[in-house]
Design a protein around this motif. Structure first.
Motif, PDB file in Angstrom:
ATOM      1  N   GLU A  67       0.735  -1.264   0.117  1.00 49.97           N
ATOM      2  CA  GLU A  67      -0.061   0.051  -0.003  1.00 49.97           C
ATOM      3  C   GLU A  67       0.759   1.374   0.054  1.00 49.97           C
ATOM      4  OE1 GLU A  67      -2.705  -0.265   3.404  1.00 49.97           O
ATOM      5  OE2 GLU A  67      -3.818  -1.742   2.313  1.00 49.97           O
ATOM      6  N   GLY A  68       1.899   1.266   0.828  1.00 48.46           N
ATOM      7  CA  GLY A  68       2.949   2.295   1.001  1.00 48.46           C
ATOM      8  C   GLY A  68       3.403   2.546  -0.485  1.00 48.46           C
ATOM      9  N   LYS A  69       4.100   1.608  -1.135  1.00 46.46           N
ATOM     10  CA  LYS A  69       4.448   1.520  -2.414  1.00 46.46           C
ATOM     11  C   LYS A  69       3.905   1.919  -3.593  1.00 46.46           C
ATOM     12  CE  LYS A  69       7.675  -1.540  -5.419  1.00 46.46           C
ATOM     13  NZ  LYS A  69       8.065  -2.821  -5.557  1.00 46.46           N
ATOM     14  N   PHE A  70       2.662   1.212  -3.708  1.00 44.68           N
ATOM     15  CA  PHE A  70       1.873   1.692  -4.799  1.00 44.68           C
ATOM     16  C   PHE A  70       0.813   2.850  -4.572  1.00 44.68           C
ATOM     17  CE2 PHE A  70       3.356  -2.470  -5.452  1.00 44.68           C
ATOM     18  CZ  PHE A  70       4.025  -2.368  -6.874  1.00 44.68           C
ATOM     19  N   GLY A  71       0.447   3.307  -3.360  1.00 41.38           N
ATOM     20  CA  GLY A  71      -0.265   4.410  -3.061  1.00 41.38           C
ATOM     21  C   GLY A  71      -1.552   4.064  -2.472  1.00 41.38           C
ATOM     22  N   GLY A  72      -1.704   2.959  -2.036  1.00 38.46           N
ATOM     23  CA  GLY A  72      -3.129   2.534  -1.402  1.00 38.46           C
ATOM     24  C   GLY A  72      -3.788   1.280  -1.609  1.00 38.46           C
ATOM     25  N   LEU A  73      -5.041   0.945  -1.077  1.00 34.20           N
ATOM     26  CA  LEU A  73      -5.221  -0.529  -1.296  1.00 34.20           C
ATOM     27  C   LEU A  73      -5.899  -0.559  -2.562  1.00 34.20           C
ATOM     28  CD1 LEU A  73      -5.906  -3.249  -0.200  1.00 34.20           C
ATOM     29  CD2 LEU A  73      -8.014  -2.163   0.992  1.00 34.20           C
ATOM     30  N   ALA A  74      -6.484   0.284  -3.132  1.00 30.38           N
ATOM     31  CA  ALA A  74      -7.374   0.299  -4.439  1.00 30.38           C
ATOM     32  C   ALA A  74      -6.109   0.139  -5.435  1.00 30.38           C
ATOM     33  CB  ALA A  74      -8.007   1.590  -4.738  1.00 30.38           C
ATOM     34  N   GLN A  75      -5.220   0.744  -5.437  1.00 32.99           N
ATOM     35  CA  GLN A  75      -4.113   0.489  -6.527  1.00 32.99           C
ATOM     36  C   GLN A  75      -3.457  -1.021  -6.171  1.00 32.99           C
ATOM     37  OE1 GLN A  75      -4.398   3.092  -4.601  1.00 32.99           O
ATOM     38  NE2 GLN A  75      -4.305   5.021  -5.578  1.00 32.99           N
ATOM     39  N   VAL A  76      -3.138  -1.460  -5.087  1.00 32.67           N
ATOM     40  CA  VAL A  76      -2.911  -2.630  -4.783  1.00 32.67           C
ATOM     41  C   VAL A  76      -3.582  -3.904  -5.368  1.00 32.67           C
ATOM     42  CG1 VAL A  76      -2.194  -4.332  -3.033  1.00 32.67           C
ATOM     43  CG2 VAL A  76      -1.261  -1.979  -2.905  1.00 32.67           C
ATOM     44  N   GLU A  77      -5.049  -3.678  -5.023  1.00 23.74           N
ATOM     45  CA  GLU A  77      -5.936  -4.363  -5.485  1.00 23.74           C
ATOM     46  C   GLU A  77      -6.138  -4.613  -7.050  1.00 23.74           C
ATOM     47  OE1 GLU A  77      -7.442  -6.814  -4.024  1.00 23.74           O
ATOM     48  OE2 GLU A  77      -7.243  -6.317  -2.064  1.00 23.74           O
ATOM     49  N   ALA A  78      -5.867  -3.351  -7.637  1.00 19.26           N
ATOM     50  CA  ALA A  78      -6.069  -3.418  -9.093  1.00 19.26           C
ATOM     51  C   ALA A  78      -4.763  -3.924  -9.815  1.00 19.26           C
ATOM     52  CB  ALA A  78      -5.777  -1.861  -9.842  1.00 19.26           C
ATOM     53  N   LEU A  79      -3.757  -3.965  -9.283  1.00 13.08           N
ATOM     54  CA  LEU A  79      -2.338  -4.762  -9.451  1.00 13.08           C
ATOM     55  C   LEU A  79      -2.535  -6.233  -9.280  1.00 13.08           C
ATOM     56  CD1 LEU A  79       0.715  -4.753 -10.265  1.00 13.08           C
ATOM     57  CD2 LEU A  79       1.142  -4.379  -7.819  1.00 13.08           C
ATOM     58  N   PHE A  80      -3.002  -6.704  -8.110  1.00 19.69           N
ATOM     59  CA  PHE A  80      -3.370  -8.052  -7.920  1.00 19.69           C
ATOM     60  C   PHE A  80      -4.249  -8.497  -9.105  1.00 19.69           C
ATOM     61  CE2 PHE A  80      -2.643  -7.792  -2.943  1.00 19.69           C
ATOM     62  CZ  PHE A  80      -1.346  -7.917  -3.352  1.00 19.69           C
TER      63      PHE A  80
END
Length: 225
Positions: A67-80
């Motif tokens: 979350e810290g690396k990619f800017g938040g949970l939404a961005q992480v979920e999109a990456l996943f």
């Protein structure tokens, strides 16, 4: 009939999901070239790379780091979801929700290096990827690695003693340093007989064409030590 032998060095890290996908794409590429009617053997050599070189030795919480690396949970979920979609095409069901620890992979790389001194480490590497991305195992934890090693046919006591020692720490770090010296900054990177370098988890057709080009030269080199 003479069988050609090629060596493919695979520079990767166990915590890199694209490296897992890349191994599948490489298998398809090898199969594609063999369908051409070319009879060849392939030796895979796994080379260490630290995707997250500053990870604490004991690891740290996985999701907060991302979350810290990619800017938040939404961005992480999109990456996943992008990675999940890519993995499904190759029979991989990523279970990111199971991962609790951002692992330090020095021990895992040492175990792969150790296994390669005894033969083919492909089964171990596959199992480590499965542990990381499908079972949520801490692939930086020595006890977990002992269990994984035992599943792959190695004696648990021998693996435990090796991991508890400082053996090959300097060797693995030097191999990783050499990867950077060779200009490698992205993983996976595939080096085919020292002649062709493919960066990234490229489409099987790209990898297959590189293998064809190397086979056509008949100048198969040994990997750098």
């Amino acid at each position: 009939m003479m069988i050609s032998m090629i060596t493919i060095e695979i520079v990767s890290d166990i915590v890199c999901p694209w490296c897992f996908i890349g191994t599948r794409r490489l298998e398809l590429a090898i199969a594609e070239v063999r369908r051409d009617g070319r009879n060849f053997a392939c030796r895979k050599v796994w080379r260490p790379f630290f995707l997250n070189p500053n990870t604490l030795p004991q690891g740290e919480p996985y999701l907060p780091f991302l979350e810290g690396k990619f800017g938040g949970l939404a961005q992480v979920e999109a990456l996943f979801e992008r990675v999940r979609a890519s993995g499904r095409a190759y029979g991989i069901e990523f279970a990111f929700e199971k991962i609790q620890v951002r692992a330090n992979t020095l021990r895992a790389h040492r175990l792969i290096h150790w296994a390669q001194q005894r033969g083919d480490a492909e089964r171990l590497v596959e199992r480590l990827f499965v542990g990381q991305f499908q079972r949520g195992e801490d692939v930086g934890n020595a006890d977990e690695l002992v269990k994984i090693g035992e599943e792959c046919g190695y004696r648990a006591e021998e693996v435990s003693d090796y991991l508890a020692s400082g053996q090959d720490v300097a060797v693995v770090r030097e191999l990783e340093r050499k990867a950077h010296e060779r200009g490698i900054s992205m993983i996976p990177t595939f080096i085919i007989d020292g002649q062709r370098t493919i960066v990234g988890a490229e489409d099987p057709s790209v990898l297959a064409e590189a293998i064809r080009q190397v086979l056509a030269t008949e100048k198969h080199q040994q990997p750098q030590q």
